[in-house]
Design a protein around this motif. Structure first.
Motif, PDB file in Angstrom:
ATOM      1  N   PRO A  78       0.803  -1.224   0.000  1.00 25.96           N
ATOM      2  CA  PRO A  78       0.000   0.000   0.000  1.00 25.96           C
ATOM      3  C   PRO A  78       0.838   1.276   0.000  1.00 25.96           C
ATOM      4  N   VAL A  79       1.951   1.281   0.757  1.00 23.96           N
ATOM      5  CA  VAL A  79       2.786   2.477   0.807  1.00 23.96           C
ATOM      6  C   VAL A  79       3.334   2.799  -0.584  1.00 23.96           C
ATOM      7  N   THR A  80       3.718   1.776  -1.333  1.00 26.96           N
ATOM      8  CA  THR A  80       4.226   2.001  -2.685  1.00 26.96           C
ATOM      9  C   THR A  80       3.151   2.594  -3.580  1.00 26.96           C
ATOM     10  N   ASN A  81       1.891   2.175  -3.398  1.00 29.67           N
ATOM     11  CA  ASN A  81       0.798   2.787  -4.160  1.00 29.67           C
ATOM     12  C   ASN A  81       0.683   4.277  -3.852  1.00 29.67           C
ATOM     13  N   PHE A  82       0.806   4.639  -2.577  1.00 30.59           N
ATOM     14  CA  PHE A  82       0.735   6.053  -2.203  1.00 30.59           C
ATOM     15  C   PHE A  82       1.920   6.830  -2.781  1.00 30.59           C
ATOM     16  N   LEU A  83       3.111   6.241  -2.701  1.00 26.05           N
ATOM     17  CA  LEU A  83       4.301   6.906  -3.236  1.00 26.05           C
ATOM     18  C   LEU A  83       4.192   7.093  -4.743  1.00 26.05           C
ATOM     19  N   PHE A  84       3.608   6.129  -5.424  1.00 21.30           N
ATOM     20  CA  PHE A  84       3.429   6.221  -6.876  1.00 21.30           C
ATOM     21  C   PHE A  84       2.503   7.392  -7.206  1.00 21.30           C
ATOM     22  N   ALA A  85       1.411   7.533  -6.451  1.00 21.13           N
ATOM     23  CA  ALA A  85       0.488   8.653  -6.666  1.00 21.13           C
ATOM     24  C   ALA A  85       1.176   9.989  -6.385  1.00 21.13           C
ATOM     25  N   ILE A  86       1.960  10.040  -5.318  1.00 27.80           N
ATOM     26  CA  ILE A  86       2.684  11.276  -4.993  1.00 27.80           C
ATOM     27  C   ILE A  86       3.617  11.661  -6.133  1.00 27.80           C
TER      28      ILE A  86
END
Length: 377
Positions: A117-125
């Motif tokens: 999940p953290v990687t998904n957030f970082l990708f969006a950022i």
């Protein structure tokens, strides 16, 4: 720009949206697992029978399944794709066991699970940061530029030049914050703190709920207070500021998603509004017709939602695993196997029920039930 997406175009756009996001999510699990010394047996994009695959020098099988609705990383010692431990992992040779997932300390297992999940957030950022670098960050001040006749703002005597400094206790820093603060509260009363000259005024108003139909025929409701801004301002930013703004945008969508989920759980929103893979596919095609920028922005939005959903505390999801690891960290021992098994069954039942509901809604959104009703009638 295409006027309306066809079936094949929609499928292609859906794969363009979902494929990279599934890869990003699973690669987060995989790479942190590697850093923690855990061997990955399988890295799969999609489920079901393998369409394409190969095995790398570390012994990890990389494959693409025929059902492109998700993916998984199966680590050594896992029984299945949802990281249920193999009952026989203790019997593995000592060297292999040391690189298995169940043998790792709880903090490593939690870190590996959280990484998806953290990687998904970082990708969006990263996506938002790129947009911010290219076009600048909105800095239009939260000052009323115009009041629409007959609106909630007019009824509450808002005036041109009023500066909105807070809504429901939340600080308002730019004009874009105003619609986000009220749009999805479905017309609940909103308390505004207004700066008028040297005076601070508290105003209570009830935003008006409007129904909008986009060019594709999709209907949606949002609440508005009936004001417009003055001149729109965009400020160029350096890379660090672009990332900071991207993180703020991502956090805003996470909070909004949480608020909407709460409305579903409390009955303020109907479950008929829930959508699933078919709706995402439909929206992917529609966003693609609007241009590359719209599609990429939609990818960021879906990435945030994918990360958020996976953090829900349901067994089978990453959040469910983290819940058990929290129990293990506090009690210094894993939850009883029987409790884990029953929780897994409960989570499976909830997810299957949810999938049935959203699939029913998705079929309705593309007119399947209307066509069946006309045939029967």
């Amino acid at each position: 720009m295409l006027e309306s997406p066809g079936f094949l175009f929609t499928i292609l756009a859906f794969l363009v949206v979902l494929g990279p996001l599934v890869f990003v999510h699973e690669y987060g699990h995989y790479i942190v697992g590697r850093w923690c010394g855990v061997k990955a047996d399988t890295f799969s994009i999609g489920f079901g029978r393998k369409i394409l695959g190969w095995t790398d020098k570390r012994g990890t099988e990389w494959k693409i399944g025929w059902l492109p609705l998700g993916g998984y990383v199966q680590f050594a010692g896992d029984r299945d794709a949802v990281s249920q431990p193999d009952a026989n992992w203790h019997n593995m040779p000592a060297e292999e066991r040391s690189h298995s997932f169940p043998a790792q300390p709880v903090w490593k297992r939690a870190l590996i699970v959280l990484a998806g999940p953290v990687t998904n957030f970082l990708f969006a950022i990263a996506i938002f940061a790129a947009f911010n670098m290219a076009s600048g960050v909105p800095t239009t001040p939260p000052v009323v530029g115009a009041v629409e006749p007959g609106s909630a703002a007019e009824a509450a005597d808002l005036r041109v030049g009023d500066r909105i400094v807070a809504i429901n206790g939340g600080a308002i820093e730019k004009f874009d914050d105003i619609p986000m603060a009220v749009a999805f509260d479905l017309g609940k009363p909103a308390e505004l703190a207004i700066q008028r000259g040297g005076e601070r005024i508290d105003v209570l108003l009830r935003p008006r709920v409007i129904t909008e139909t986009d060019r594709f025929g999709n209907k949606g409701e949002r609440a508005v207070i009936g004001i417009r801004s003055g001149e729109i301002a965009l400020e160029p930013v350096n890379p660090l500021a672009a990332v900071q703004a991207g993180a703020a945008q991502t956090w805003g969508i996470v909070r909004l998603t949480g608020d909407i989920l709460g409305q579903f759980l409390t009955g303020q929103r109907s479950v008929k509004e829930m959508g699933g893979p078919l709706k995402i596919a439909k929206q992917s095609g529609e966003m693609a017709t609007l241009g590359l920028s719209s599609l990429i922005f939609f990818v960021a939005f879906v990435s945030i939602n994918l990360g958020f959903i996976n953090l829900l505390p349901l067994p089978m999801l990453d959040g469910g695993h983290l819940l058990f690891y929290g129990y293990e960290a506090i009690r210094r021992r894993p939850a009883p196997p029987q409790a884990q098994e029953w929780a897994f069954r409960f989570g499976f039942a909830v997810i299957v029920t949810l999938m049935l509901v959203v699939t029913f809604n998705d079929l309705g959104s593309i007119g399947v039930w209307d066509r069946i009703a006309r045939l029967i009638g």
